[in-house]
Scaffold this motif. Structure first.
Motif, mmCIF file in Angstrom:
data_model
loop_
_atom_site.group_PDB
_atom_site.id
_atom_site.type_symbol
_atom_site.label_atom_id
_atom_site.label_comp_id
_atom_site.label_asym_id
_atom_site.label_seq_id
_atom_site.Cartn_x
_atom_site.Cartn_y
_atom_site.Cartn_z
ATOM 1 N N ALA A 103 -4.043 110.989 -75.095
ATOM 2 C CA ALA A 103 -4.133 109.720 -75.144
ATOM 3 C C ALA A 103 -4.491 109.098 -73.880
ATOM 4 C CB ALA A 103 -2.948 108.892 -75.820
ATOM 5 N N CYS A 104 -3.676 109.686 -72.759
ATOM 6 C CA CYS A 104 -3.916 109.127 -71.408
ATOM 7 C C CYS A 104 -5.205 109.226 -70.778
ATOM 8 C CB CYS A 104 -2.839 109.792 -70.455
ATOM 9 S SG CYS A 104 -3.001 109.652 -68.714
ATOM 10 N N TYR A 105 -5.826 110.351 -71.203
ATOM 11 C CA TYR A 105 -7.148 110.556 -70.852
ATOM 12 C C TYR A 105 -8.125 109.580 -71.588
ATOM 13 C CZ TYR A 105 -5.700 115.156 -69.145
ATOM 14 O OH TYR A 105 -5.109 116.264 -68.129
ATOM 15 N N LEU B 105 1.620 106.436 -70.064
ATOM 16 C CA LEU B 105 1.607 107.792 -70.878
ATOM 17 C C LEU B 105 1.717 109.167 -70.287
ATOM 18 C CD1 LEU B 105 -1.834 106.389 -72.930
ATOM 19 C CD2 LEU B 105 0.634 106.785 -73.719
ATOM 20 N N LEU B 106 1.285 108.928 -68.933
ATOM 21 C CA LEU B 106 1.506 110.350 -68.165
ATOM 22 C C LEU B 106 3.209 110.529 -68.130
ATOM 23 C CD1 LEU B 106 -0.297 112.411 -66.446
ATOM 24 C CD2 LEU B 106 0.192 111.081 -64.649
ATOM 25 N N GLY B 107 4.006 109.297 -68.018
ATOM 26 C CA GLY B 107 5.397 109.285 -67.837
ATOM 27 C C GLY B 107 6.048 109.899 -69.380
ATOM 28 N N VAL B 108 5.273 109.576 -70.342
ATOM 29 C CA VAL B 108 5.883 109.866 -71.623
ATOM 30 C C VAL B 108 5.329 111.383 -71.667
ATOM 31 C CG1 VAL B 108 5.501 109.817 -74.109
ATOM 32 C CG2 VAL B 108 5.540 107.565 -72.665
ATOM 33 N N PHE B 109 4.315 111.945 -71.375
ATOM 34 C CA PHE B 109 3.840 113.246 -71.500
ATOM 35 C C PHE B 109 4.851 114.106 -70.721
ATOM 36 C CE2 PHE B 109 1.781 116.458 -68.788
ATOM 37 C CZ PHE B 109 1.387 117.409 -69.504
ATOM 38 N N TYR B 110 5.120 113.743 -69.442
ATOM 39 C CA TYR B 110 6.266 114.430 -68.689
ATOM 40 C C TYR B 110 7.717 114.626 -69.337
ATOM 41 C CZ TYR B 110 3.463 115.815 -64.857
ATOM 42 O OH TYR B 110 2.439 116.282 -64.005
#
Lengths: 437, 337
Positions: free
Chosen positions: A326-328, A347-352
């Protein structure tokens, strides 16, 4: 969880062994376990504090090192890039070695302490050396320290926590860790401001933080209680055994997921670079982008860890990669300016939050306790190798096709890898739910 | 260890570490940069016959701009009575009363500014840059200012999209933020590619044309740029960090030579723009710098030295031997009439 939470039978709680030395078992009646379950093991808090203080120390140095090397010592950025590659390679091997030696000696705390101590000493050595080979050696030693300590530390976290609360334990630890990483650059900034750019003062203050972290480790972190199977097992774990953990079907699969999904990621730096090209950001805001991601990670690490314990850690780990996808996609979709900046970072933070600590929480209970350190090192190395591969591939794709097509290709790759992982996970895991508590 | 002992050890050792950190920081704040204190005086751009540079000599004036008379250059011990200004820069260039100074904005965040300086080296205009300073140039008439930075810090070194070059037109105030957006004409035909990268601007006397390195497809071309037309036309291969001679006939540049030091694989060459003839200078050491012409026959360049770097001079036509010009110096700029 999954296949081996019953098989490995290694579950230990974070509470102190009872007076008679008996280790409480996972099968402890729910009445007591649920009370304990509401809190996190003291050992995890202690390790979290050690990581927080260590990250302040190391991020202080990381923040100023490029400026110190390139502008202070006159190293060309090209030479600095080479140094960077050198020390990243050096740690992979030591990670596995650190994990295995900790298992072998059944002493995770001293091995982790050695790693923390080595990195602390390097902070003092930095201002003393001024030649390129000298600095290369110190940076490599610093990274070696990080390589040595990571697996035994994660093994301690997992061995100190019940099998059904691994997500929570790692979530709490990563929240502490990220807090330190956020504070580090500001600590460096404060010292530089106060001393009118005395880099050596930053190194010395960084050393004091690192030494304080070692002190906290020595005083407050406990060796993990010996697992019952470890007592029963004869002899110390051999290297062959440590590698044979890959034959545990669930564990091998997690390693494969870490490697393949790691290879399908493009690296944070690239996300920021793409973001900067899309939105006309003031150049001075660019260095602040990682703080947005770290803040998201920090705030969500615990809630996502709790969620993972509830709905399935592997499931959350895989969903995390959906968030990265989703971030991409937000980087490819036209969006209003504010959303175009904030969404990818969030979203990148959620990914981590959904993948960093959670991966350890997925893998840890699958490996026997006596091989925990080496096993976690294998997963971490697999993921790191995958990510390195992914970064190189994305760099090549960018050069060949330009940023937009490269990102489309990355999104397609990630979607394919994620779908393949989800399908196989579904096929093997007939019971994706956690065992009832 | 009992709880009390543990607390006691914690308190004592923590107090010790805190004391070390605080005392060291206060002492660092109180000291001068180390080394002898140096007199700071005014330096201006309207004094032809001088070289301006960033001095790296130990002392309070380290990394400040300094000036030395051409007649006093070549002092091997650095005792050249350099006049040190209060202005400090990382990368610097100047011409016709205009200076450009790339300097640190915040070390921990890796932010930098490109500051335009007036005749007295006072700031008149500042622009945020997208990364670590690399090159800076001012046009002979002082109207155009260019700078190149490494984008995204150092982690992308090795990849080919790691620099960004901007040109500021002081007459109109227009900032051409990224020369990669200019139309590239390769071998006479318009050319587009994802991997185009531009660095190392040098200006012609007409205050519109310029030369720069355009990197794409594994080549590093010398390109002739036209600011008004926003074009970059490739004219020669394997030319990096060009520097145009005052008479506009030659380019001094660094040429990539296989089999040399991988972190600094370049040697100093000159190119005759009329004939396309390349001439190696007699400087055999590898270098990483954008050269500066002393006059139409001599080229200045920086080599690593004891205190970071020294400025050397060599004949442009390949004759003679390199000569040390200014010890402990970077970013040389020759002040012309």
């Amino acid at each position: 969880m999954y296949l081996s939470s019953s098989r490995s039978g290694d579950v230990t709680t974070g509470v102190r062994p009872a007076r008679d030395g008996r280790v409480p078992q996972a099968a402890t009646p729910p009445a007591r376990a649920s009370r304990v379950a509401r809190v996190v093991a003291p050992n995890v808090i202690a390790l979290g504090l050690v990581s927080l203080v260590t990250d302040i120390s190391s991020e202080m140095v990381t923040a100023i090192l490029p400026v110190y090397l390139v502008l202070g010592l006159g190293l060309s950025p090209l030479a600095f890039g080479m140094l960077d590659g050198l020390y990243n390679g050096a740690t992979a091997f030591l990670r596995v070695a650190g994990g295995h030696i900790a298992d072998r000696t059944r002493r995770h705390k001293p091995v982790a302490g050695l790693g923390y101590g080595l990195s602390a000493a390097c902070k003092l050595a930095l201002p003393a050396v001024s030649s390129v080979p000298g600095i290369g050696a110190v940076i490599t030693a610093d990274r070696m320290g990080k390589g040595i300590r990571t697996a035994p530390r994660d093994a301690l976290i997992s061995l100190s926590s019940p099998a059904d609360q691994q997500g929570r334990a790692f979530g709490v630890h990563r929240a502490f860790d990220t807090t330190g990483a956020l504070l580090g650059p500001f600590a460096a900034m404060a010292v530089l401001w106060f001393t009118a750019q005395a880099y050596d003062a930053v190194f010395v203050v960084s050393f004091c933080f690192a030494a304080f972290a070692v002190l906290l480790l020595v005083l407050y972190v406990r060796e993990a209680p010996a697992a019952p199977e470890a007592k029963a097992a004869t002899g110390r774990p051999r290297l062959r055994e440590a590698v044979a953990v890959l034959r545990v079907p669930g564990f091998a699969r997690v390693c494969a997921y870490a490697l393949v999904l790691g290879a399908a990621t493009i690296g944070d730096g690239m996300v920021y670079l793409l973001l900067q090209r899309r939105v006309d950001l003031r150049p001075h805001l660019f260095p602040l982008l990682p703080f947005g991601t770290a803040l998201g990670f920090l705030l969500l690490a615990v809630p996502v860890g709790l969620l993972a314990d509830r709905v399935g850690r592997l499931r959350v780990f895989l969903l995390g990669h959906g968030v990265l996808l989703a971030c991409y996609l937000t980087l490819l979709t036209p969006l209003p300016r504010a959303a175009a900046v904030a969404l990818p970072l969030l979203l990148l933070g959620v990914f981590y939050a959904a993948t960093d600590g959670v991966l350890m929480a997925v893998a840890a209970p699958l490996a026997p306790a006596r091989l925990r350190g080496g096993s976690l090192a294998l997963v971490q190395t697999g993921q790191a190798a995958g990510r390195a591969l992914g970064a190189v591939a994305f760099g090549a794709a960018w050069t060949a096709w330009g940023p937009h097509q490269a990102l489309v290709a990355a999104a397609v790759t990630l979607a394919a890898a994620g779908a393949a992982a989800a399908l196989t996970a579904h096929r093997y895991d007939t019971s994706p739910r956690e065992p009832a508590r | 260890m009992t709880r009390t002992t543990r607390t006691l050890v914690l308190v004592i050792v923590t107090a010790l570490l805190a004391a070390v950190a605080v005392v060291y920081t206060i002492r660092a704040a109180g000291r001068s940069d180390g080394g002898p204190s140096q007199d700071i005086t005014e330096v201006t751009l309207d004094q032809p016959g001088r070289i301006l540079f960033r001095t790296t000599a130990a002392g309070t004036g380290r990394d400040h701009l300094a000036a030395v008379d051409l007649a006093r250059t070549g002092k091997d011990d650095g005792a050249d009575d350099r006049r040190i200004s209060p202005t400090s820069c990382l990368v610097f260039h100047a011409a016709h009363g205009t200076g450009v100074c790339l300097k640190l904005a915040n070390a921990a965040l890796h932010t930098y500014n490109a500051v335009v300086l007036d005749n007295r080296l006072l700031p008149v205009d500042s622009h945020e840059t997208a990364g670590t300073p690399s090159r800076a140039r001012v046009s002979p008439g002082g109207n155009l200012v260019a700078w190149t930075v490494f984008v995204g810090g150092e982690s992308y070194a090795g990849l080919d999209f790691s620099t960004r070059t901007s040109i500021l037109d002081r007459r109109s105030g227009t900032l051409y933020d990224n020369l990669e957006t200019f139309t590239v004409i390769r071998d006479g035909k318009p050319y587009t590619a994802a991997d185009i990268n531009v660095w190392g601007v040098t200006f012609a006397a007409d205050e519109n044309r310029f030369y720069a390195t355009v990197s794409t497809d594994g080549h590093r071309y010398l390109a002739e740029g036209d600011l008004a037309a926003k074009t970059l036309r490739t004219i020669h291969d394997n030319v990096e960090c060009p520097s145009l001679s005052p008479d506009g006939t030659h380019i001094a540049y660094k040429k990539r030579i296989a089999g040399t030091d991988p972190s600094r694989p370049w040697k100093l060459f000159t190119l005759d723009l009329r004939t396309g003839t390349e001439t190696p200078t007699s400087e055999t050491r590898t270098l990483d710098d954008q050269a500066e012409w002393l006059d139409n026959t001599t080229v200045l360049y920086t080599l690593p030295g004891d205190l970071r770097a020294d400025v050397w001079a060599v004949n442009a036509d390949g004759t003679g031997q390199p000569k040390m010009m200014v010890r402990y110096a970077l970013s040389p700029t020759v002040l012309r009439p």
